[in-house]
Structures are given as C-alpha cells and as structure tokens.
Design an enzyme around this catalytic site. Structure first.
Site, PDB file in Angstrom:
ATOM      1  N   ASN A  91       1.639  12.182   9.158  1.00 53.05           N
ATOM      2  CA  ASN A  91       0.717  13.052   8.428  1.00 53.05           C
ATOM      3  C   ASN A  91       0.939  14.482   8.901  1.00 53.05           C
ATOM      4  OD1 ASN A  91      -0.628  10.881   7.080  1.00 53.05           O
ATOM      5  ND2 ASN A  91      -1.665  10.425   8.993  1.00 53.05           N
ATOM      6  N   GLU A  99      -5.116  14.155  11.898  1.00 51.75           N
ATOM      7  CA  GLU A  99      -6.290  14.272  12.760  1.00 51.75           C
ATOM      8  C   GLU A  99      -6.009  14.981  14.072  1.00 51.75           C
ATOM      9  OE1 GLU A  99      -8.098  10.445  13.250  1.00 51.75           O
ATOM     10  OE2 GLU A  99      -8.348  10.169  11.089  1.00 51.75           O
ATOM     11  N   HIS A 104       3.060  13.267  15.428  1.00 49.99           N
ATOM     12  CA  HIS A 104       3.070  11.865  15.818  1.00 49.99           C
ATOM     13  C   HIS A 104       3.460  10.998  14.626  1.00 49.99           C
ATOM     14  CE1 HIS A 104      -1.050  12.815  14.521  1.00 49.99           C
ATOM     15  NE2 HIS A 104      -1.219  11.549  14.202  1.00 49.99           N
ATOM     16  N   HIS A 106       3.215   7.152  13.209  1.00 49.85           N
ATOM     17  CA  HIS A 106       2.579   5.846  13.306  1.00 49.85           C
ATOM     18  C   HIS A 106       3.632   4.811  12.933  1.00 49.85           C
ATOM     19  CE1 HIS A 106      -1.685   7.320  13.149  1.00 49.85           C
ATOM     20  NE2 HIS A 106      -1.082   8.358  12.584  1.00 49.85           N
TER      21      HIS A 106
END
Length: 119
Positions: A91, A99, A104, A106
């Site tokens: 994201n 967030e 990062h 996932h």
C-alpha cells in the site's frame, strides 16, 4: 514529507518494540503481522528509512533493492507457501490506506485468499 522516525516500524527496527522475526539480513527485516489476515501474514520492511515504494525505487541502492525482492522469495520458502501460492501487497499513500509510513510488503498465504478488491 519527511520520514517519521517514530513510526511503529522504525521503533521495531530500533528494538524498542518486539516482533516475531521470520527473516533478517543487513537490509531487510521480515516479521509476523500482529493482526494476521491469513494463516501466513508476514511483513517485510527495508531497514532504510523509506516511506513508500516510490521513494524506495528512487533512493534505495541496488543492493537494498535486490535484498528486498530476494527476501520475499526467502519468506515464501520459509513459510512453505511457494507451491500453493501467495499474495504480496504494498500500500502506497493515503488512497491505498497505507497505515504505517514505512515501506512494507504484506506476504499472505496458507489458504485460498479470494478476490483482492470488492466491487
């Protein structure tokens, strides 16, 4: 916008917040997500201060980029989802609902994951 050195992943990298490490090298840390969305849910982060993939692509060294991509394959093999399949999600920014302002990836797997987006 400047990198926020107080974000949760920066604190994890400094050892201020514990995590369950799956894999680590000089450039990358991979650890279990604390709120897993699948049987396998690992977060992979660069150790450098990069907010998102765009910044990482522009500023990271070739060695950092290689280590980051290779870490995905290593985690997939360690978690034994290389044969059954997995999803990687990154994201980037507000519209994607990023967030934590630290790049990062996932890595999700361990079951059939279904559609990525609802219509």
């Amino acid at each position: 916008m400047a990198y926020d050195r107080e974000n949760i992943f920066a604190k994890i990298l400094r050892g201020e917040i514990p995590c369950e490490i799956v894999y680590e090298d000089d450039h990358v840390l991979a650890f279990e997500d604390i709120n897993p969305q699948a049987p396998v849910h690992v977060l992979i982060i660069p150790k450098g201060a990069y907010q998102n993939m765009t910044e990482f692509g522009r500023k990271a060294s070739a060695e950092e980029k290689t280590a980051f991509i290779e870490a995905i394959g290593t985690v997939v093999n360690l978690k034994r989802i290389d044969k059954t399949g997995y999803r990687t999600i990154v994201n980037n920014g507000e519209d994607s609902l990023q967030e934590v302002p630290h790049l990062h990836v996932h890595v999700l797997g361990g079951r059939r994951l279904g559609a990525l987006l609802s219509t």
